[in-house]
Design an enzyme around this catalytic site. Structure first.
Site, PDB file in Angstrom:
ATOM      1  N   TYR A   5       0.821  -1.224   0.000  1.00  0.00           N
ATOM      2  CA  TYR A   5       0.000   0.000   0.000  1.00  0.00           C
ATOM      3  C   TYR A   5       0.847   1.264   0.000  1.00  0.00           C
ATOM      4  CZ  TYR A   5      -4.069  -2.807   0.890  1.00  0.00           C
ATOM      5  OH  TYR A   5      -5.073  -3.719   0.775  1.00  0.00           O
ATOM      6  N   LYS A  27       2.588 -14.106   5.742  1.00  0.00           N
ATOM      7  CA  LYS A  27       2.763 -15.083   4.657  1.00  0.00           C
ATOM      8  C   LYS A  27       4.264 -15.325   4.493  1.00  0.00           C
ATOM      9  CE  LYS A  27       1.147 -17.552   1.280  1.00  0.00           C
ATOM     10  NZ  LYS A  27       0.630 -18.873   1.603  1.00  0.00           N
TER      11      LYS A  27
END
Ligand code: NAP
Length: 418
Positions: free
Chosen positions: A162, A229
């Site tokens: 982002y 992740k």
């Protein structure tokens, strides 16, 4: 106090201050609000009515919020002129007055700003997006036992994919960057490709995880789960996990137990008063929230995982119509409706104001008016339980009475005294 062009500072209010790491809250705090676009004004009017009544009800005139309107989105264009989607004095006012609440804002199409919300978070360094997700009895949900989910999500708000470092496929910039990476690091990125950069820092991770652990400590929650992740993206998501454990062990050593320690030292049983720090890989976390939701309490995650996870979790307990949220730095906080402007319903007094009302309850709690926050939550629970709901819930509930946005607000007020 700063002098503003278009913002009127209420004369009957006082500024909230942030001194030595603490908020100093007067009895008549000035709170900045942005009405929002589309259905924003509909839900804001209902929500403000609830906030004023609840503070009066809880504190019998000893406390009162002095509202100060500030502008962003389409209303800012009207007040400040062309292209002024996010006027500088709006940002200055939030900085100076510390706490704000906002309705949803239209995302400008084209032009320099990607999203007003992302811009506000980045300019004000609101590094934690905080989303409580829990079930209110009677809300239509796709789950068999939605009541088993009761978590609070801390999503890192300033880094990850982002941060806006992206290069369009076919441009010279993307081609130069790809050629450099391919040559320098012997990689094989195809030309042309779009390229994005995903920075995750120890600084950004530590302050977010610290906030999540402090929340767990202050609210007697028993676990904090780091969602990442890291099995694939080792130096970004994997580093988030490592740095998360590191800050837990260095700053909260006496308070926390890691999942490894739980088994190696405590036979799998968490000692009283301790907080369990565990981690889960993001894909596994989605199924865990569906299958074993009661095992999770506080969740800390990088930006993108948090974005997906918070909406998925909100859907489990009945959707975004009532999901609250806040964006926070150490001092400044903006509480907001988590849904968009739903423009097709604008001005119809139709949509659900629950998200903004519960975000306001979070805000009241944040400024030390916990009694008022509890009253709102209880009254909203009673209202939904009695099947007085807006269209979005009514279409999914048997025997519901469908009411307008403003009527839903009034029903909450009536239920405060019951
Ligand atoms: P949206 O405004 O959230 O609306 C999508 C659908 O969600 C609506 O059509 C409606 O469903 C339902 N919905 C949204 N708010 C509701 C409420 N208060 N009560 C009941 N139902 C509600 O999403 P969008 O249409 O994708 O976005 C519209 C604009 O909002 C865009 O400019 C977008 O960028 C912006 N946006 C702003 C924010 C923010 O400011 N935080 C967040 C997201 C999007 P039904 O059609 O089924 O009735």
């Amino acid at each position: 106090m700063a002098k503003f062009n278009k913002i009127s500072i209420p004369s009957d209010g006082e500024k909230i201050k942030f001194e030595e790491g603490k908020l100093i809250i007067p009895d008549n705090p000035i709170i900045a609000f942005i009405e929002g676009d589309g259905t924003g004004p509909d839900i804001w009017h209902a929500a403000k009515m609830v906030f004023d009544e609840v503070v009066e009800h809880a504190y019998k005139g000893r406390k009162k919020i002095a509202w100060m309107e500030i502008f962003a989105g389409e209303k800012a264009l009207k007040v400040y002129g062309k292209n002024k989607w996010l006027p500088e004095e709006t940002v200055e006012a939030i900085k100076e007055f510390t706490v704000a609440i906002k309705g949803p804002l239209t995302t400008p199409v084209g032009g320099g700003i990607r999203s007003l919300n992302v811009a506000l978070r980045q300019i004000l360094d609101l590094f934690a997006c905080v989303r409580p997700v829990k079930y209110y009895s009677g809300v239509p949900s796709p789950m068999k036992r939605p009541q088993d989910l009761n978590i609070i999500l801390f999503r890192e708000n300033t880094e990850d994919v982002y941060s806006g470092i992206e290069f369009k496929s076919g441009t010279k910039d993307s081609e130069d960057l790809i050629k450099y990476i391919n040559k320098k690091f012997q990689k094989k990125i195809r030309i042309p490709s779009g390229v994005g950069i995903k920075p995750i820092s120890q600084f950004g991770t530590s302050r977010l995880v610290k906030k999540a652990i402090e929340y767990a400590r202050d609210n007697k929650r028993k676990s904090v789960t780091l969602v990442h992740k890291g099995n694939i993206m080792k130096f970004t998501e994997g580093a988030f996990k490592e740095w998360g454990y590191e800050v837990a062990k260095t700053e909260f050593r006496d308070l926390i137990v890691t999942e490894d320690e739980l088994w190696s030292q405590y036979g799998g049983k968490l000692p009283d008063g301790k907080i369990l720090i565990k981690d889960r890989i993001a894909d596994s976390m989605f199924q865990q929230l569906l299958l074993r939701p009661s095992e999770y309490e506080v969740v800390a995650t990088p930006n993108l995982n948090g974005d997906y996870l918070s909406d998925a979790a909100a859907a489990q307990v009945g959707g975004l119509g009532i999901a609250p949220g806040g964006n926070m730095s150490y001092s400044t906080a903006i509480f907001e409706a988590t849904h968009g402007t739903a423009p097709k319903y604008a001005g119809l007094d139709k949509v659900n104001p629950g998200s903004l009302i519960l975000s306001g309850a979070m805000m009241l709690e944040y400024i030390g008016l916990g009694k008022a926050a509890k009253l709102i939550e209880n009254a909203l629970k009673k209202t939904i339980k009695s099947k007085i709901v807006t269209y979005d819930f009514a279409r999914l509930m048997k025997g519901a009475t469908e009411v307008k946005t403003s009527e839903f607000g009034k029903a909450i007020i009536q239920n405060m005294s019951k």
